[in-house]
Design an enzyme around this catalytic site. Structure first.
Site, PDB file in Angstrom:
ATOM      1  N   ALA A  13      27.834 -27.709 -32.142  1.00 14.35           N
ATOM      2  CA  ALA A  13      26.575 -28.456 -32.172  1.00 14.35           C
ATOM      3  C   ALA A  13      25.497 -27.702 -32.928  1.00 14.35           C
ATOM      4  CB  ALA A  13      26.131 -28.756 -30.748  1.00 14.35           C
ATOM      5  N   GLY A  15      23.834 -27.013 -36.985  1.00 17.24           N
ATOM      6  CA  GLY A  15      23.365 -27.974 -37.988  1.00 17.24           C
ATOM      7  C   GLY A  15      24.486 -28.816 -38.568  1.00 17.24           C
ATOM      8  N   PHE A 116      12.982 -17.142 -53.054  1.00 18.81           N
ATOM      9  CA  PHE A 116      14.034 -16.550 -52.241  1.00 18.81           C
ATOM     10  C   PHE A 116      15.016 -15.837 -53.152  1.00 18.81           C
ATOM     11  CE2 PHE A 116      16.102 -16.581 -48.104  1.00 18.81           C
ATOM     12  CZ  PHE A 116      15.003 -16.787 -47.292  1.00 18.81           C
ATOM     13  N   ASP A 217      36.431 -18.932 -33.454  1.00 22.69           N
ATOM     14  CA  ASP A 217      37.424 -19.646 -32.635  1.00 22.69           C
ATOM     15  C   ASP A 217      38.225 -20.656 -33.462  1.00 22.69           C
ATOM     16  OD1 ASP A 217      36.045 -18.250 -30.729  1.00 22.69           O
ATOM     17  OD2 ASP A 217      35.254 -20.000 -29.663  1.00 22.69           O
ATOM     18  N   THR A 250      14.249 -11.793 -42.135  1.00 26.13           N
ATOM     19  CA  THR A 250      14.530 -12.753 -43.211  1.00 26.13           C
ATOM     20  C   THR A 250      14.134 -12.243 -44.594  1.00 26.13           C
ATOM     21  OG1 THR A 250      13.967 -14.904 -44.129  1.00 26.13           O
ATOM     22  CG2 THR A 250      12.320 -13.923 -42.739  1.00 26.13           C
ATOM     23  N   HIS A 348      26.648 -10.589 -41.835  1.00 31.21           N
ATOM     24  CA  HIS A 348      25.812 -11.768 -41.719  1.00 31.21           C
ATOM     25  C   HIS A 348      26.529 -13.102 -41.873  1.00 31.21           C
ATOM     26  CE1 HIS A 348      22.135 -14.027 -41.827  1.00 31.21           C
ATOM     27  NE2 HIS A 348      22.298 -14.408 -43.071  1.00 31.21           N
ATOM     28  N   GLU A 379      29.413 -23.260 -41.704  1.00 27.25           N
ATOM     29  CA  GLU A 379      29.853 -21.896 -42.034  1.00 27.25           C
ATOM     30  C   GLU A 379      31.362 -21.709 -41.845  1.00 27.25           C
ATOM     31  OE1 GLU A 379      27.294 -18.803 -40.609  1.00 27.25           O
ATOM     32  OE2 GLU A 379      28.772 -17.248 -41.016  1.00 27.25           O
ATOM     33  N   SER A 395      22.989 -21.801 -47.018  1.00 32.74           N
ATOM     34  CA  SER A 395      23.848 -22.193 -45.905  1.00 32.74           C
ATOM     35  C   SER A 395      23.291 -23.456 -45.259  1.00 32.74           C
ATOM     36  CB  SER A 395      23.962 -21.091 -44.863  1.00 32.74           C
ATOM     37  OG  SER A 395      24.638 -21.607 -43.742  1.00 32.74           O
TER      38      SER A 395
HETATM   39  C1  FAD Z   1      19.762 -14.628 -37.915  1.00 30.27           C
HETATM   40  C2  FAD Z   1      20.235 -15.585 -38.961  1.00 30.27           C
HETATM   41  C3  FAD Z   1      19.326 -16.128 -39.888  1.00 30.27           C
HETATM   42  C4  FAD Z   1      19.761 -17.032 -40.863  1.00 30.27           C
HETATM   43  N1  FAD Z   1      18.852 -17.552 -41.753  1.00 30.27           N
HETATM   44  C5  FAD Z   1      19.257 -18.486 -42.663  1.00 30.27           C
HETATM   45  C6  FAD Z   1      18.325 -19.130 -43.523  1.00 30.27           C
HETATM   46  O1  FAD Z   1      17.126 -18.901 -43.467  1.00 30.27           O
HETATM   47  N2  FAD Z   1      18.776 -20.034 -44.423  1.00 30.27           N
HETATM   48  C7  FAD Z   1      20.094 -20.343 -44.513  1.00 30.27           C
HETATM   49  O2  FAD Z   1      20.455 -21.172 -45.340  1.00 30.27           O
HETATM   50  N3  FAD Z   1      21.005 -19.750 -43.681  1.00 30.27           N
HETATM   51  C8  FAD Z   1      20.613 -18.851 -42.761  1.00 30.27           C
HETATM   52  N4  FAD Z   1      21.538 -18.267 -41.923  1.00 30.27           N
HETATM   53  C9  FAD Z   1      22.919 -18.760 -41.933  1.00 30.27           C
HETATM   54  C10 FAD Z   1      22.988 -20.081 -41.200  1.00 30.27           C
HETATM   55  O3  FAD Z   1      22.022 -20.115 -40.186  1.00 30.27           O
HETATM   56  C11 FAD Z   1      24.355 -20.311 -40.576  1.00 30.27           C
HETATM   57  O4  FAD Z   1      25.343 -20.119 -41.539  1.00 30.27           O
HETATM   58  C12 FAD Z   1      24.441 -21.726 -40.065  1.00 30.27           C
HETATM   59  O5  FAD Z   1      23.374 -21.997 -39.184  1.00 30.27           O
HETATM   60  C13 FAD Z   1      25.749 -22.024 -39.369  1.00 30.27           C
HETATM   61  O6  FAD Z   1      25.662 -23.335 -38.858  1.00 30.27           O
HETATM   62  P1  FAD Z   1      26.913 -24.082 -38.275  1.00 30.27           P
HETATM   63  O7  FAD Z   1      26.463 -25.470 -37.938  1.00 30.27           O
HETATM   64  O8  FAD Z   1      28.058 -23.932 -39.187  1.00 30.27           O
HETATM   65  O9  FAD Z   1      27.266 -23.283 -36.933  1.00 30.27           O
HETATM   66  P2  FAD Z   1      26.345 -22.674 -35.771  1.00 30.27           P
HETATM   67  O10 FAD Z   1      24.931 -23.073 -35.869  1.00 30.27           O
HETATM   68  O11 FAD Z   1      26.677 -21.237 -35.690  1.00 30.27           O
HETATM   69  O12 FAD Z   1      26.910 -23.417 -34.500  1.00 30.27           O
HETATM   70  C14 FAD Z   1      28.217 -23.209 -34.039  1.00 30.27           C
HETATM   71  C15 FAD Z   1      28.463 -24.204 -32.931  1.00 30.27           C
HETATM   72  O13 FAD Z   1      29.837 -24.165 -32.580  1.00 30.27           O
HETATM   73  C16 FAD Z   1      29.973 -24.118 -31.183  1.00 30.27           C
HETATM   74  N5  FAD Z   1      31.261 -23.463 -30.918  1.00 30.27           N
HETATM   75  C17 FAD Z   1      31.751 -22.318 -31.426  1.00 30.27           C
HETATM   76  N6  FAD Z   1      32.993 -22.080 -30.962  1.00 30.27           N
HETATM   77  C18 FAD Z   1      33.294 -23.113 -30.146  1.00 30.27           C
HETATM   78  C19 FAD Z   1      34.415 -23.465 -29.356  1.00 30.27           C
HETATM   79  N7  FAD Z   1      35.512 -22.680 -29.308  1.00 30.27           N
HETATM   80  N8  FAD Z   1      34.370 -24.606 -28.632  1.00 30.27           N
HETATM   81  C20 FAD Z   1      33.260 -25.406 -28.642  1.00 30.27           C
HETATM   82  N9  FAD Z   1      32.163 -25.119 -29.370  1.00 30.27           N
HETATM   83  C21 FAD Z   1      32.196 -23.994 -30.113  1.00 30.27           C
HETATM   84  C22 FAD Z   1      28.752 -23.399 -30.667  1.00 30.27           C
HETATM   85  O14 FAD Z   1      28.476 -23.779 -29.352  1.00 30.27           O
HETATM   86  C23 FAD Z   1      27.690 -23.923 -31.643  1.00 30.27           C
HETATM   87  O15 FAD Z   1      27.165 -25.141 -31.178  1.00 30.27           O
HETATM   88  C24 FAD Z   1      21.125 -17.371 -40.941  1.00 30.27           C
HETATM   89  C25 FAD Z   1      22.022 -16.845 -40.021  1.00 30.27           C
HETATM   90  C26 FAD Z   1      21.587 -15.939 -39.063  1.00 30.27           C
HETATM   91  C27 FAD Z   1      22.616 -15.354 -38.121  1.00 30.27           C
END
Ligand code: FAD
Length: 577
Positions: A13, A15, A116, A217, A250, A348, A379, A395
């Site tokens: 859940a 982005g 950036f 995972d 950042t 990161h 990601e 990202s």
């Molecule tokens: C501190 C920080 C700052 C960042 N700043 C930026 C930025 O400014 N700009 C940019 O573009 N990127 C940035 N990034 C990178 C970016 O935020 C991430 O790559 C991105 O948010 C990942 O989003 P996602 O939806 O793929 O997963 P995430 O937001 O990591 O969500 C993962 C989801 O999967 C769920 N999940 C995981 N494993 C399981 C499982 N086994 N069963 C059920 N649910 C599970 C979790 O509950 C969660 O809801 C940053 C990253 C970090 C760590």
């Protein structure tokens, strides 16, 4: 044993998951499973912003954004996917604005933008203001906005449900097996379409910006189910993590004018990247910091340098970078208004992951053959738009553009097919594994001990710089840790909120992902983007302009094959900053 049926299941859940769920919900009955409460997903930690060539403050074009992304990727990104991302980013950002996302504003009321790292005007001539932001809380705002929209569109949420297995039979994905953290019960989710959006795996390393839960995972489970993983050797180290703790400062600080200094007070990035200086791409800046430290120019001879934002003044820091100021004050006791911030590179971002096409369908080979019913976005996925190195702000763009495209494709796909029959004992393998771990005691091995050793060996052998001997040592160590993992036990034997048990399972995933990362890194005998080898210092386009695909054969053997890079407009050139 509870069985649920939904047209589409989204795992994760953040982005990517929420954007996919929102779009899938326009044509299908959708459920989201998340091991965290949705608004705690790591997307909420994204500070810097989301890149889109809106051109609100100066001229900009998506083609310039695409060029920067290709160059940033060290020419390993697939250019067809990059073009889609940079073109569609513009509309998607406006769409987020219309959903209510509270972006910062220009004086005349349009979305504000700031420079950036790696983002330039006119094909690399000078930095450009492209990152759209809501103070330093852009990810938080994206997450809140999308969560509200999902509620409004009747997406069903199963919060604190952890996926433990994928149900794949006869080349079709039929759903997932998940563990209800509250009750300790297993649930089967039967679906026509399943999307993996579980984020990254920074927890393979000791110093990381990633949340505790980012344990890879989905890719580990996919690997065990015969799905290949792409470009796993490429993991990004962000230049500015808080010293020793890894929390992120950042790039927006440098975007606003912050600079890096060594012990002599020298702005050393002028030597490494004369044009982009402190805003060169992340791999370049991280390596520069590493070299400064290695050559004895760290502050007081220690392994950190300074990020100096003092000249920005109190007002800019408090208004545009409030969270950063707070993190620095709380965790370091350093006030960025009056003191420079001690920083070091921090693990990161995963450039590699589960391979997909541009509609988020998981693919199995170099010919892009899809696995029916399975999607990935965010990601965890590798489209591949980031190639060997991701640019800042790209990202969040990737999440919303490809999250949306995957959701749209799933909505169409689930209308065209019927539910496929579930295998009789979908959850047996999972139940056996849980029983096995619960039967072990903690006298021999604990998850914490093995995880610490894993993080140390990965940081030493497969960190910012890599060499043959160090990587081989790490692979041998990971194999030893995998053996010892069989004896890992938990103190808690209960059913409710047994986080001990879940940590043990997550450790198993980290071990598998670490082994793949180290093996692919050793295999690639060149330096490119985030993969820098001391023993092969140059990029080698003749032999290595190709994606690594790593697969586990049914007998558990590793198999590496390759996939060509899609090049449309920009032929590989030497990268200069
Ligand atoms: C501190 C920080 C700052 C960042 N700043 C930026 C930025 O400014 N700009 C940019 O573009 N990127 C940035 N990034 C990178 C970016 O935020 C991430 O790559 C991105 O948010 C990942 O989003 P996602 O939806 O793929 O997963 P995430 O937001 O990591 O969500 C993962 C989801 O999967 C769920 N999940 C995981 N494993 C399981 C499982 N086994 N069963 C059920 N649910 C599970 C979790 O509950 C969660 O809801 C940053 C990253 C970090 C760590």
């Amino acid at each position: 044993m509870a069985i649920h049926q939904f047209d589409a299941i989204v795992v994760g859940a953040g982005g990517a998951g929420l954007m996919a769920a929102l779009y899938a919900s326009r044509g299908a009955k959708v459920a989201v499973l998340s091991k965290l409460y949705p608004s705690r997903s790591h997307t909420g930690a994204a500070q810097g912003g989301i890149g889109a060539a809106l051109g609100n403050l100066e001229e900009d074009h998506w083609q310039w954004h695409a060029y920067d992304t290709v160059k940033g990727s060290d020419y390993l990104g697939d250019q067809d996917a990059i073009e889609i991302m940079c073109r569609e980013a513009i509309d998607v950002v406006l769409e987020l604005e219309h959903m209510g996302l509270p972006f910062d504003r220009t004086p005349d009321g349009r979305i504000a933008q700031r420079p950036f790292g790696g983002h330039s005007r006119d094909f690399g001539k000078a930095p450009v203001r492209r990152s759209c932001y809501a103070a330093d809380r852009t990810g938080h705002m994206i997450l809140q906005t999308l969560y509200q929209q999902c509620m409004k569109h009747n997406v069903t949420f199963f919060n604190e449900f952890q996926m433990l297995d994928l149900i794949i039979e006869d080349g079709v994905c039929k759903g997932v097996v998940a563990y209800d953290i509250d009750t300790g019960e297993l649930h089967t989710f039967h679906s026509k379409g399943t999307l993996l959006a579980t984020g990254g795996w920074g927890k393979c390393w000791s110093v990381t910006s990633n949340a505790f839960t980012l344990t890879g995972d989905a890719p580990a489970i996919a690997l065990r189910r015969g799905i290949p993983l792409e470009d796993m050797e490429f993991f990004q180290f962000h230049p500015t993590g808080i010293y020793k703790m890894g929390f992120l400062i950042t790039e927006g600080v440098r975007g606003e004018g912050g600079i890096l200094l060594n012990k002599d007070g020298e702005r050393f990035m002028e030597r490494y990247a004369p044009t982009m200086k402190d805003l060169a791409s992340r791999d370049v800046v991280s390596r520069a910091i590493h070299l400064e430290i290695h050559e004895g120019r760290g502050i007081d001879g220690k392994d950190y340098v300074y990020l100096d934002a003092r000249h920005l003044g109190k007002e800019v820091i408090e208004k545009k970078l409030p969270d950063i100021a707070e993190i620095s004050r709380v965790y370091l006791g350093v006030d960025p208004v009056t003191e420079p911030i001690p920083i070091q590179p921090t693990a990161h971002y995963a450039m590699g992951g589960i391979p997909t096409d541009v509609d988020g369908r998981v693919i199995l080979d170099a010919q892009n053959t899809p696995l029916y019913g399975l999607y990935a976005a965010g990601e965890v996925a590798c489209v591949s738009v980031h190639g060997a190195n991701r640019l800042g702000t790209n990202s969040l763009v990737d999440l919303v553009v490809f999250g949306k495209r995957s959701g749209q494709h799933m909505a169409r796909f689930v209308r065209e097919i019927d539910f496929q029959e579930l295998p009789l004992e979908a959850e047996t393998a999972t139940r056996t594994e849980l029983t096995r771990i619960l039967a072990n005691d903690t006298t021999q091995e604990t998850p914490a001990k093995i995880r610490n050793e894993l993080q140390r060996t990965m940081s030493r052998g497969v960190g910012i710089f890599r060499e043959d001997a160090g990587m081989k040592e790490t692979i041998a160590k990971v194999k030893e840790l995998k053996e010892r993992y069989q004896k890992v036990g938990t103190d808690d034997k209960g059913r409710r909120f047994n986080t001990d048990l879940l940590e043990a399972i997550e450790l198993g995933n980290l071990l598998d992902i670490a082994e793949v990362t180290a093996t692919c890194a050793l295999n690639r005998t060149e330096s490119r983007g985030g993969h820098a080898r001391g023993d092969y210092e140059n990029r080698d386009d003749d032999n290595w302009l190709k994606h690594t695909m790593y697969r586990q054969t049914p007998s558990g053997e590793a198999e590496i094959f390759y996939k060509p890079v899609v090049i449309t407009t920009h032929q590989p050139k030497e990268r200069k900053y």
